[in-house]
Write a protein that holds these residues in place. Sequence first.
Motif, short mmCIF file in Angstrom:
data_model
loop_
_atom_site.label_atom_id
_atom_site.label_comp_id
_atom_site.label_asym_id
_atom_site.label_seq_id
_atom_site.Cartn_x
_atom_site.Cartn_y
_atom_site.Cartn_z
N GLY A 1 27.44 30.67 34.02
CA GLY A 1 28.54 31.26 33.26
C GLY A 1 29.58 30.24 32.86
N ARG A 2 30.00 29.40 33.78
CA ARG A 2 31.03 28.40 33.47
C ARG A 2 30.55 27.39 32.45
N GLN A 3 29.25 27.11 32.45
CA GLN A 3 28.70 26.18 31.47
C GLN A 3 28.72 26.75 30.06
N ARG A 4 28.44 28.05 29.93
CA ARG A 4 28.15 28.62 28.62
C ARG A 4 29.29 29.42 28.00
N VAL A 5 30.17 29.96 28.81
CA VAL A 5 31.17 30.90 28.29
C VAL A 5 32.45 30.15 27.91
N ARG A 6 32.94 30.45 26.72
CA ARG A 6 34.17 29.84 26.21
C ARG A 6 35.12 30.94 25.73
N ALA A 7 36.31 30.56 25.36
CA ALA A 7 37.30 31.53 24.86
C ALA A 7 36.73 32.29 23.68
N GLY A 8 36.90 33.60 23.70
CA GLY A 8 36.41 34.44 22.61
C GLY A 8 34.99 34.91 22.78
N ASP A 9 34.27 34.38 23.77
CA ASP A 9 32.89 34.82 24.01
C ASP A 9 32.88 36.17 24.70
N GLU A 10 31.67 36.76 24.77
CA GLU A 10 31.53 38.10 25.33
C GLU A 10 30.36 38.18 26.30
N ILE A 11 30.53 39.01 27.32
CA ILE A 11 29.46 39.33 28.27
C ILE A 11 29.30 40.85 28.25
N VAL A 12 28.05 41.29 28.12
CA VAL A 12 27.77 42.72 27.98
C VAL A 12 27.27 43.29 29.30
N LEU A 13 27.93 44.35 29.77
CA LEU A 13 27.54 45.09 30.97
C LEU A 13 27.35 46.56 30.58
N SER A 14 26.95 47.37 31.55
CA SER A 14 26.87 48.80 31.30
C SER A 14 27.92 49.54 32.13
N THR A 15 28.17 50.79 31.76
CA THR A 15 29.14 51.61 32.47
C THR A 15 28.75 51.85 33.92
N MET A 16 27.45 51.80 34.22
CA MET A 16 26.97 52.17 35.56
C MET A 16 26.87 51.00 36.53
N GLU A 17 27.43 49.84 36.18
CA GLU A 17 27.25 48.68 37.05
C GLU A 17 28.01 48.81 38.37
N HIS A 18 27.40 48.25 39.41
CA HIS A 18 28.05 48.08 40.72
C HIS A 18 29.17 47.05 40.57
N HIS A 19 30.18 47.17 41.40
CA HIS A 19 31.30 46.22 41.34
C HIS A 19 30.81 44.77 41.42
N SER A 20 29.73 44.54 42.16
CA SER A 20 29.21 43.17 42.30
C SER A 20 28.68 42.61 40.98
N ASN A 21 28.39 43.49 40.03
CA ASN A 21 27.95 43.04 38.71
C ASN A 21 29.03 43.28 37.66
N ILE A 22 30.26 43.46 38.12
CA ILE A 22 31.41 43.56 37.23
C ILE A 22 32.42 42.46 37.55
#
Length: 418
Positions: free
Chosen positions: A118-139
């Motif tokens: 994540g730290r390698q690839r994500v920059r300001a303005g980028d997005e990560i897509v999750l679902s509504t049903m995720e466990h806190h560990s995946n949020i």
Amino acid sequence: MPAPVDLTGLETRFDVARVRVDFPALHQRVYDGRPLVYLDNAATTQKPQVVIDRIRDFYTRENANVHRGVHYLSQQASDAYDEARRLVAAFIGAPDPAQVIFTRGTTESINLVAATFGRQRVRAGDEIVLSTMEHHSNIVPWQMLCEEKGARLRIVPVDARGVLDLEALERLLNERTRLVAIAHVSNALGTVNPVQEIIRIAHARGIPVLVDGAQAVQHLKVNVAELDCDFYCFSGHKVYGPTGIGVLYGKAEWLEAMPPYQGGGDMIERVTFERTTYNRLPYKFEAGTPHIAGALGLEAALIYLDRLGREAVIHYEAELLRYATQRLQEVPGLRLVGTAPEKVSVLSFVIEGIHPYDAGTLLDQMGIAVRTGHHCTQPLMDYLGLPGTIRASLALYNTREEIDVLVDALLRIQKLLR
């Protein structure tokens, strides 16, 4: 409700009464000598005797550190630890054992990917897509990364049944999407997400996918090569193994490019005060003395599950879920939360006029272990407008008789609380 399963002839291949003998914790009595009815398997599963014995045997006969000593015990421990990795790789269909990283569990696996990939690839303005049903560990790990980088989360909604909106997923993906992180199975709803289709949709746009398999590997056959996921993670304690051990699978090209997660012993090739060079996979991500006994216990659990027959287990659990779904609907005012056509052995429900915590406390006094609350899915509960649910989660050692005990207890509770 799942479609009825044809169990003709299955009884000869899966004998739940015999299986229950293998799990010593199931035979204890609680609260005035009541037999334990354990229905909290989505939180953690009980352990068969072979897992307990394997851990004991390691500490009594093989205990030594791995990959560091030339003496007999160290060689024995190293060989056993490496064999456990090979077995885990085979169990999930990983092409190479070096792609299997031992962690403390699903939570650490996701944090590892967030902190490196994540730290390698994500920059300001980028997005990560999750679902509504995720466990806190995946949020939370992705939320922390977004706060650090100035990125943002995009959330795929679910419908009233707990089914993911794939059309919404496609609309959310764009040139700024850096990762899709999705649960294979919802711990709160039991929904089985179409992860292969999700991966196909994301890969068509060049977007990698992490799959949280914490609730999947104990109920489904998982083959990471066939799924073509970029990362897959699960926890040993939810698949009849020990606590404190988990797995991160990653595609080799990603793992090779990712920096180490922690520094220390065994993840190095050479250290000087001027510079350090790192070890090859998988050791680059396993700093310090690993949970050797945990890895061996996990191996024993997966061997046990394989020997029972994966298809037989899957069919038995499907039948048990069908029966439990039907019986729970006999309770007046009970509403199931999570009715996806594709689901596994999780039954979340609310009962009109009864707070989940009150129901859970009274069930406990009757010897029945369930989980109540938000199940580490607070955003999902907010989305559904619920403070929480009662969750009865089933495993291969549960029985119809235990479902009957649960239903009878719920009917008694209704009378008590009127």
